[in-house]
Write a protein that holds these residues in place. Structure first.
Motif, short mmCIF file in Angstrom:
data_model
loop_
_atom_site.label_atom_id
_atom_site.label_comp_id
_atom_site.label_asym_id
_atom_site.label_seq_id
_atom_site.Cartn_x
_atom_site.Cartn_y
_atom_site.Cartn_z
N SER A 8 64.89 39.73 112.85
CA SER A 8 64.25 39.46 111.56
C SER A 8 65.29 39.16 110.50
O SER A 8 66.50 39.29 110.73
CB SER A 8 63.40 40.67 111.11
N ASP A 9 64.79 38.76 109.34
CA ASP A 9 65.62 38.63 108.13
C ASP A 9 66.87 37.78 108.36
O ASP A 9 67.98 38.17 108.01
CB ASP A 9 65.99 40.02 107.61
N TRP A 10 66.64 36.58 108.91
CA TRP A 10 67.77 35.66 109.07
C TRP A 10 68.25 35.16 107.72
O TRP A 10 69.43 34.89 107.55
CB TRP A 10 67.35 34.49 109.95
N ASP A 50 61.18 36.59 106.66
CA ASP A 50 62.36 36.17 105.91
C ASP A 50 63.25 35.28 106.78
O ASP A 50 64.45 35.51 106.94
CB ASP A 50 63.14 37.37 105.37
N ILE A 51 62.62 34.24 107.28
CA ILE A 51 63.35 33.23 108.04
C ILE A 51 64.34 32.53 107.11
O ILE A 51 65.50 32.34 107.45
CB ILE A 51 62.37 32.21 108.65
N PHE A 52 63.85 32.16 105.93
CA PHE A 52 64.69 31.53 104.92
C PHE A 52 64.98 32.52 103.79
O PHE A 52 64.28 33.53 103.64
CB PHE A 52 64.01 30.29 104.36
N ASP A 53 66.00 32.20 102.98
CA ASP A 53 66.38 33.11 101.90
C ASP A 53 65.57 32.90 100.64
O ASP A 53 65.50 33.78 99.80
CB ASP A 53 67.87 32.95 101.59
N ASN A 85 58.52 37.93 102.55
CA ASN A 85 58.37 37.77 101.10
C ASN A 85 59.34 36.73 100.53
O ASN A 85 59.15 36.23 99.42
CB ASN A 85 58.55 39.10 100.38
N HIS A 86 60.37 36.34 101.29
CA HIS A 86 61.28 35.29 100.83
C HIS A 86 60.81 33.89 101.24
O HIS A 86 61.32 32.90 100.73
CB HIS A 86 62.69 35.52 101.40
N ASP A 87 59.90 33.82 102.18
CA ASP A 87 59.45 32.53 102.71
C ASP A 87 58.31 31.95 101.89
O ASP A 87 57.59 32.67 101.20
CB ASP A 87 58.99 32.68 104.17
N SER A 88 58.14 30.63 101.99
CA SER A 88 56.98 29.98 101.40
C SER A 88 55.94 29.80 102.51
O SER A 88 56.14 28.98 103.42
CB SER A 88 57.37 28.62 100.83
#
Length: 386
Positions: A8-10, A50-53, A85-88
């Motif tokens: 997770s959380d990349w 949270d694949i993306f920041d 929560n960081h992803d769209s």
């Protein structure tokens, strides 16, 4: 037996003190993640958000994730991922229906949690529910329960509806992105709660044999069945002592076992402490490519410390000077320190310290007078510009 690789959380596209970590993330994927996938051949990779920041990810980060999808598809390994929560969610959902046909399952809205993925057969059957990040407002709209207020209450309401549709003839696995009560946090995580209102209690997750969690960056087990895989890389200096890993999860007729696969990064994130002379001596003996935070303990101000240290520590990102903050004790330069902290400097005192430290001498009276005059003209120019 069914096997999952939980990560997770990349935070693809992450910056650390203004430094892009894409090279480090590429290294993790190419030298750690994919070798592990090829070795263990899991039934699926579980990517818990949270694949993306950030919602609008840099183009380079999108391309990197695209390469991940391509390689997993060629290996024949399914990917089960959720929005954090960081992803769209809307951007991540692009082509999700088509991607499912290729073994890429992207859960971006609560409706996706009503269709579990089945792995294994018979007594080894495992259903995986993908629950993307959501807030109480989304839970109220989805359940129709307008009385929902806190995050725990929202999670309970959503998961009660999810559990009602689960099959009794399979072990149940949940992939979720939330802050579970009793977990340990760190500086690199974006706060999604105030005063504990964002915490979800353990009771919300009852009935699942394993809960693959994302959001917190420290690898940790919570209760008996919940686990954060943690971020694969260190995204703040307070993560210096984290032992990053991925979780290899095996379910054998409902029994769960977990083995941690360590992650060795391209560069470490760590801190150094000492005087400038001590750190320079260390650097001359063994230069370091790690991302560094340096704490200088010199009892006097140091001239351009970063510029002096970077030849030996090229990835120095931040410096803390004890002298400036008052942590280094009182010295003969105390008047200058007080002025710097107030943001108002006596130019004569500045020149005096410059000559003392850099030239090993004292400024002549005419030199001091000239410097004070030039300094005053510069300040007057600033006032005129305003």
């Amino acid at each position: 037996m069914v096997t999952f690789l939980h990560t997770s959380d990349w935070h693809l596209g992450r910056m650390l003190y203004g430094r892009s970590l894409l090279e480090d993330q590429e290294y993790f994927l190419d030298r750690v993640f994919f070798p592990a996938v090829e070795q263990v051949r899991p039934d699926a990779v579980l990517l818990a958000g949270d694949i993306f920041d950030r919602p609008v990810a840099p183009v380079e980060a999108v391309r990197l994730f695209d390469s991940v999808l391509d390689r997993l598809h060629r290996l024949g390994i399914p990917l089960a991922a959720i929005a954090g929560n960081h992803d769209s969610p809307d951007r991540l959902a692009l082509g999700a229906g088509i991607l499912r046909e290729s073994g890429v399952y992207l859960a971006t809205n609560l409706d996706d949690a009503l269709t579990p993925l089945r792995f294994g057969k018979g007594k080894d059957a495992v259903d995986v529910t993908l629950l993307p990040y959501f807030d109480p407002a989304e839970a109220r709209a989805w359940t129709g329960d307008t009385s929902i207020r806190g995050t725990h209450e929202a999670a309970c309401a959503v998961l009660d509806r999810v559990r009602a549709g689960l099959s009794p003839d399979a072990a149940q696995v949940l992939v979720a992105h939330s802050f579970v009560a009793g977990s340990q946090t760190c500086d690199s995580e974006t706060a999604v709660s105030v005063g504990g209102s964002g915490e979800v209690g353990l009771s919300a997750f009852e009935g699942f044999a394993y809960v693959a969690l994302g959001h917190l960056h420290g690898p940790q087990a919570v209760g008996k069945t919940l686990r954060y895989s943690g971020s694969p890389l260190k995204y703040s200096f307070d993560e210096e002592h984290h032992r990053k890993s991925m979780a290899l999860v095996q379910l054998d007729t409902g029994r769960v076992s977990v083995r941690l696969l360590p992650v060795q990064p391209l560069r470490e994130v760590c801190s150094l402490c000492g005087t400038l002379e001590e750190l320079l001596a260390q650097g001359e003996q063994a230069p370091r490519e790690d991302y560094l935070f340096c704490r200088l303990t010199d009892p006097v101000p140091v001239y351009l410390p970063a510029e002096q240290l970077r030849p030996y520590y090229p990835n120095l990102l931040s410096i803390h000077c004890d002298w400036l903050t008052g942590d280094g004790g009182i010295s003969e330069t105390e008047p200058l320190r007080r002025q710097m902290r107030r943001g108002k400097l006596d130019p004569a005192l500045v020149l005096e310290e410059f000559f003392r430290q850099i030239c090993g001498d004292e400024a002549a009276p005419d030199e001091t007078a000239w410097f004070v005059q030039m300094f005053g003209q510069r300040e007057d120019g600033k006032e005129d510009a305003r």
